[in-house]
Design a protein around this motif. Structure first.
Motif, PDB file in Angstrom:
ATOM      1  N   LYS A 283       0.858  -1.198   0.000  1.00 47.83           N
ATOM      2  CA  LYS A 283       0.000   0.000   0.000  1.00 47.83           C
ATOM      3  C   LYS A 283       0.886   1.236   0.000  1.00 47.83           C
ATOM      4  CE  LYS A 283      -3.647   2.539   2.419  1.00 47.83           C
ATOM      5  NZ  LYS A 283      -2.881   3.817   2.313  1.00 47.83           N
ATOM      6  N   ALA A 284       0.892   1.948  -1.082  1.00 49.19           N
ATOM      7  CA  ALA A 284       1.579   3.232  -1.151  1.00 49.19           C
ATOM      8  C   ALA A 284       0.745   4.287  -0.435  1.00 49.19           C
ATOM      9  CB  ALA A 284       1.812   3.626  -2.600  1.00 49.19           C
ATOM     10  N   PRO A 285       1.349   5.371   0.040  1.00 52.14           N
ATOM     11  CA  PRO A 285       0.583   6.407   0.757  1.00 52.14           C
ATOM     12  C   PRO A 285      -0.614   6.936  -0.022  1.00 52.14           C
ATOM     13  CG  PRO A 285       2.933   6.781   1.016  1.00 52.14           C
ATOM     14  CD  PRO A 285       2.797   5.666   0.029  1.00 52.14           C
ATOM     15  N   ALA A 286      -0.518   7.008  -1.345  1.00 51.29           N
ATOM     16  CA  ALA A 286      -1.619   7.563  -2.144  1.00 51.29           C
ATOM     17  C   ALA A 286      -2.717   6.556  -2.441  1.00 51.29           C
ATOM     18  CB  ALA A 286      -1.065   8.105  -3.463  1.00 51.29           C
TER      19      ALA A 286
END
Length: 387
Positions: free
Chosen positions: A168-171
Motif C-alpha cells: 500500500k503506497a501512501p496515495a
C-alpha cells in the motif's frame, strides 16, 4: 594448460593457509554423501578423508554432513582442528572447486538480524520517516534487531523467487496483493554460533561462542515491508529468503583485521560497554555486484555496534544460544555514496529495484598476516519471477 597442485596458490589468493574456511560438499561419484571440506585456493580439501588418513581424533567430527558437531565441540577443538588441517595441505585429498557441489554448511537453529550501521539506519530513517528523527531514541543505547525465519536461510547459488504480499503506497486508498515491485538486497555479515549457552554471554566470552563469519544477503521486499512494519517490525518483507555463503571462515582468521568501532556518542550500560574490551570491529571490505557491475563497496569497519555487543544483547534477557544460531549485522553502509549496502539507499528509495533475472553477488575480504588477504566465500542469488 598445465595442472597446478592445490598448494601452488596464485599471489594474493584470499583462500590461503591463513583463511581455511569450512564448508560441506558432495561429489558426482557420491552425490548422497555430504562431508566437511576446507577451501584452499580453487580446491577443496576433503577434511574427512585427510583426518582418517592421518588418524586424527577429530575424524568423526569432520565426517559429519553438517558443521554442527564440529561447531558444538567448542573453541579448544576448533583451534586444534585448524592446526591439524594446516598440516594436511601437502596431502592428496583435494578436489577441484568446480567439481564439487556445495551445500548449506550448517543446520540453522535460529536467525536474528540486527540494524547496526548508523549510516544505514540514518539513511533509511530519512526515507521512511521524512518528517521525524532519522534515528529512533533507543538506537544509540542498544543494538536493534528482529527475529527472522531460520527455515528460509539458503546457500549461495540458490535462486530467489520474487515474493508476493500486501502493498500500500501512501496515495493508495486500500492495500493490494501481488508480487513485490520494490525487491532489494541487504549486504551483511553473518556470525555463526558454535558453543551453546544457557545464560547471558558477556562481551569477553564472544570468542568462546562464535565459530565463524560469513557473507549474507538478507533480501528485502521494500513495498511489503513499508506497509507491514509498523508497529511490530519486519515480517513477510524479509522472511522469504536469506542467502549465506557456502563457506564459514573461522573467527580466529580475522585477528589481524580487528579494529576499533566508531566513537560512541552516548554512554553505554555496563553489559554493552566495550571501552576496555579488545577491538570489536573487523576491517572487512565488501563488494556488491548486480549482473556483474560493481554498485557498492560497503566497509564493515564503519559499523557502530559490534558482533560481541550484539551477542551480549541477544542473550542478556536470558535467551539461550544453540549451536547453529545465525545472527547478522544488518545492512553494511559507509558514509560515502558508493558505500551503501542496499538499493533503498543507493537510489534514495526511488529505484530502480531488482528485476526478474537479475543476479546479485557479494564478495569480501579482510587484511591478514604479512599483507595477505582473508577471504569470505561469495554469496550469489538470481531473481526468479513470482509464482
Amino acid at each position: 594448460m598445465p595442472q597446478h597442485s592445490p598448494r601452488e596458490l596464485p599471489e594474493g589468493d584470499p583462500f590461503g593457509a591463513d583463511t581455511l574456511p569450512y564448508g560441506v560438499f558432495s561429489t558426482a561419484g557420491e552425490p548422497g554423501r555430504r562431508r566437511i571440506g576446507v577451501r584452499y585456493g580453487a580446491h577443496v580439501l576433503d577434511a574427512a578423508a585427510a583426518a582418517a588418513a592421518h588418524g586424527s581424533a577429530y575424524a568423526p567430527l569432520l565426517d559429519a554432513p553438517t558443521l554442527n558437531p564440529l561447531m558444538a565441540a567448542g573453541r579448544d577443538v576448533w583451534r586444534a582442528v585448524r592446526a591439524e588441517i594446516r598440516g594436511w595441505l601437502d596431502g592428496p585429498h583435494f578436489h577441484a572447486l568446480d567439481d564439487v557441489t556445495l551445500h548449506l554448511p550448517f543446520e540453522v537453529a535460529d536467525y536474528v538480524d540486527f540494524y547496526a550501521s548508523e549510516h544505514h539506519a540514518t539513511n533509511v530513517g530519512r526515507i521512511f520517516r521524512p518528517d521525524g528523527d532519522a534515528l529512533t531514541p533507543n538506537w544509540k543505547h542498544l543494538p536493534i534487531g528482529y527475529h527472522g525465519r531460520a527455515g528460509t536461510v539458503v546457500v549461495s547459488g540458490t535462486d530467489v523467487v520474487r515474493p508476493s504480499g500486501q502493498r500500500k503506497a501512501p496515495a493508495d486508498a486500500a492495500p493490494s496483493f501481488g508480487p513485490s515491485l520494490r525487491l532489494d538486497i541487504e549486504a551483511e555479515i553473518g556470525f555463526v554460533v558454535g558453543t551453546p549457552a544457557q545464560a547471558p554471554v558477556p562481551l569477553e566470552d564472544f570468542r568462546e561462542h562464535v565459530f565463524g563469519v560469513c557473507l549474507l544477503n538478507d533480501w528485502s521486499a521494500r513495498d511489503i515491508q513499508a506497509w507491514e512494519y509498523v508497529p511490530l517490525g519486519p515480517f513477510l518483507g524479509k522472511s522469504f529468503a536469506t542467502s549465506v555463503s557456502a563457506w564459514i571462515t573461522p573467527l580466529d582468521a580475522f585477528d589481524e583485521a580487528r579494529t576499533a568501532p566508531p566513537e560512541r556518542t552516548h554512554p553505554l550500560l555496563p553489559y554493552l560497554d566495550d571501552a576496555k574490551a579488545e577491538p570489536g570491529g573487523i576491517d572487512l571490505r565488501i563488494e556488491v555486484r548486480i549482473n556483474g557491475e560493481v554498485v557498492s563497496r560497503p566497509p564493515f569497519s564503519a559499523m557502530y555496534w559490534t558482533a560481541a555487543q550484539q551477542l551480549a544483547h541477544m542473550t542478556v534477557n536470558g535467551a539461550t544460544l544453540r549451536t547453529g544460531d545465525l545472527y547478522a549485522s544488518g545492512t553494511v553502509s559507509g558514509p560515502e555514496p558508493d558505500q551503501l549496502g542496499c538499493l533503498l539507499e543507493l537510489t534514495k528509495g526511488k529505484g530502480p529495484w531488482l528485476a526478474d533475472g537479475d543476479e546479485v553477488t557479494l564478495t569480501a575480504w579482510a587484511p591478514g598476516p604479512d599483507g595477505t588477504r582473508i577471504g569470505l566465500g561469495e554469496v550469489t542469488g538470481r531473481i526468479l519471477p513470482a509464482r
